[in-house]
Enzyme design. Structure first.
Site, PDB file in Angstrom:
ATOM      1  N   SER A  24       0.835  -1.210   0.000  1.00  0.00           N
ATOM      2  CA  SER A  24       0.000   0.000   0.000  1.00  0.00           C
ATOM      3  C   SER A  24       0.874   1.265   0.000  1.00  0.00           C
ATOM      4  O   SER A  24       0.488   2.282  -0.581  1.00  0.00           O
ATOM      5  CB  SER A  24      -0.969   0.007   1.182  1.00  0.00           C
ATOM      6  OG  SER A  24      -0.292   0.113   2.408  1.00  0.00           O
ATOM      7  N   ASN A  25       2.037   1.200   0.613  1.00  0.00           N
ATOM      8  CA  ASN A  25       2.935   2.370   0.564  1.00  0.00           C
ATOM      9  C   ASN A  25       3.538   2.569  -0.821  1.00  0.00           C
ATOM     10  O   ASN A  25       3.718   3.703  -1.276  1.00  0.00           O
ATOM     11  CB  ASN A  25       4.030   2.253   1.628  1.00  0.00           C
ATOM     12  CG  ASN A  25       3.528   2.660   2.990  1.00  0.00           C
ATOM     13  OD1 ASN A  25       3.341   3.835   3.274  1.00  0.00           O
ATOM     14  ND2 ASN A  25       3.257   1.672   3.843  1.00  0.00           N
ATOM     15  N   MET A  78      10.772  -6.279   4.396  1.00  0.00           N
ATOM     16  CA  MET A  78      10.901  -6.880   5.718  1.00  0.00           C
ATOM     17  C   MET A  78      12.199  -7.675   5.879  1.00  0.00           C
ATOM     18  O   MET A  78      12.177  -8.832   6.311  1.00  0.00           O
ATOM     19  CB  MET A  78       9.698  -7.767   5.993  1.00  0.00           C
ATOM     20  CG  MET A  78       8.401  -6.982   5.984  1.00  0.00           C
ATOM     21  SD  MET A  78       8.447  -5.514   7.034  1.00  0.00           S
ATOM     22  CE  MET A  78       6.902  -5.664   7.871  1.00  0.00           C
ATOM     23  N   ARG A  79      13.307  -7.054   5.514  1.00  0.00           N
ATOM     24  CA  ARG A  79      14.611  -7.690   5.669  1.00  0.00           C
ATOM     25  C   ARG A  79      15.624  -6.686   6.166  1.00  0.00           C
ATOM     26  O   ARG A  79      15.502  -5.491   5.858  1.00  0.00           O
ATOM     27  CB  ARG A  79      15.117  -8.168   4.304  1.00  0.00           C
ATOM     28  CG  ARG A  79      14.788  -9.552   4.065  1.00  0.00           C
ATOM     29  CD  ARG A  79      15.162 -10.062   2.725  1.00  0.00           C
ATOM     30  NE  ARG A  79      14.151 -11.015   2.363  1.00  0.00           N
ATOM     31  CZ  ARG A  79      14.041 -12.208   2.905  1.00  0.00           C
ATOM     32  NH1 ARG A  79      14.946 -12.626   3.760  1.00  0.00           N
ATOM     33  NH2 ARG A  79      13.052 -13.004   2.592  1.00  0.00           N
ATOM     34  N   ILE A  80      16.615  -7.189   6.871  1.00  0.00           N
ATOM     35  CA  ILE A  80      17.701  -6.310   7.288  1.00  0.00           C
ATOM     36  C   ILE A  80      18.631  -6.122   6.095  1.00  0.00           C
ATOM     37  O   ILE A  80      19.029  -7.096   5.450  1.00  0.00           O
ATOM     38  CB  ILE A  80      18.445  -6.924   8.493  1.00  0.00           C
ATOM     39  CG1 ILE A  80      17.492  -6.949   9.690  1.00  0.00           C
ATOM     40  CG2 ILE A  80      19.701  -6.139   8.812  1.00  0.00           C
ATOM     41  CD1 ILE A  80      17.988  -7.763  10.857  1.00  0.00           C
ATOM     42  N   VAL A  81      18.920  -4.874   5.802  1.00  0.00           N
ATOM     43  CA  VAL A  81      19.799  -4.576   4.671  1.00  0.00           C
ATOM     44  C   VAL A  81      21.225  -4.965   5.048  1.00  0.00           C
ATOM     45  O   VAL A  81      21.710  -4.641   6.130  1.00  0.00           O
ATOM     46  CB  VAL A  81      19.702  -3.071   4.313  1.00  0.00           C
ATOM     47  CG1 VAL A  81      20.738  -2.703   3.270  1.00  0.00           C
ATOM     48  CG2 VAL A  81      18.302  -2.736   3.832  1.00  0.00           C
ATOM     49  N   HIS A 117       8.912   3.185   9.027  1.00  0.00           N
ATOM     50  CA  HIS A 117       8.691   2.226  10.106  1.00  0.00           C
ATOM     51  C   HIS A 117       7.464   2.649  10.907  1.00  0.00           C
ATOM     52  O   HIS A 117       7.321   3.822  11.264  1.00  0.00           O
ATOM     53  CB  HIS A 117       9.922   2.140  11.016  1.00  0.00           C
ATOM     54  CG  HIS A 117       9.746   1.090  12.072  1.00  0.00           C
ATOM     55  ND1 HIS A 117       9.925  -0.246  11.808  1.00  0.00           N
ATOM     56  CD2 HIS A 117       9.349   1.187  13.362  1.00  0.00           C
ATOM     57  CE1 HIS A 117       9.652  -0.930  12.899  1.00  0.00           C
ATOM     58  NE2 HIS A 117       9.305  -0.095  13.856  1.00  0.00           N
TER      59      HIS A 117
END
Ligand code: GAR
Length: 191
Positions: free
Chosen positions: A12-13, A89-92, A108
């Site tokens: 949606s974003n 939804m992951r750590i870069v 966030h």
């Protein structure tokens, strides 16, 4: 300026960003969507909005580094200047940071530094706090720790359920995220 959006789910974003960029004259374009979940709904949104997209999962690679190198190749081919994380939804990891440090912006759903991680809305709701909110910030090596660009608060009312709180948060996100990105682009203020 060329922008890539990274997303993992509903998108949606991503939709709010694309809609805003279509309505407003900006010196930047959303050129590419990357999604790490090949079944995610955001891919349907990309098709409908005519945005170029690619999806692959880290599971297809031997390591996180190889996964990020594959993303970097796409970013390089497309000449992307700025990465906007919209529900990614992951750590870069180090590979992306090495090339795009200070050129990655995340949204966030809490008032950071409170409630970082995967469940910002639920964690705030369950903690019973009176207010929470939305944070837009640069990505750094920590989890939701980078320099804050903008925050907006929302009061958690007694009548709120998790669902109504989620709705309020998303409304704020869809309003402020495109504005923040547009401001940065217009001011040439991407670090
Ligand atoms: C948004 O609420 C975003 O703030 C959150 O995921 C949701 C994605 O919704 N991001 C994080 O929690 C990052 N840690 P969307 O797919 O509908 O844009």
């Amino acid at each position: 300026m060329k922008i890539a959006v990274f997303a993992s789910g509903n998108g949606s974003n991503f939709q709010a960003l694309v809609d805003y960029f279509k309505k407003n004259q900006l010196s930047a374009t959303i050129d590419w969507l990357f999604c790490d979940q090949p079944e995610a709904y955001v891919l349907q949104r990309a098709k409908k909005t005519g945005t170029a997209f690619t999806s692959f999962s880290p599971k297809e690679f031997a390591s996180k580094s190889e996964y990020e190198q594959a993303i970097l190749e796409e970013l390089d081919n497309r000449g992307i200047d700025l990465i906007v994380l919209a529900g990614y939804m992951r750590i870069v990891g180090e590979d992306l940071l090495a090339v795009y440090e200070n050129k990655m912006i995340n949204i966030h759903p809490s008032l950071l530094p409170d409630f970082p991680g995967l469940h910002g809305i639920r964690d705030a709701f369950e903690a019973g706090v009176d207010e929470t909110g939305v944070t837009v910030h640069y990505i750094d090596r920590g989890v939701d720790t980078g320099p804050i660009i903008r925050q907006e608060k929302v009061t958690i009312e007694k009548e709120d359920t998790l669902a109504t709180l989620e709705e309020k948060i998303h409304q704020i996100e869809h309003r402020i995220f495109p504005e923040v990105i547009a401001n940065l682009v217009n001011m040439g203020d991407v670090k």
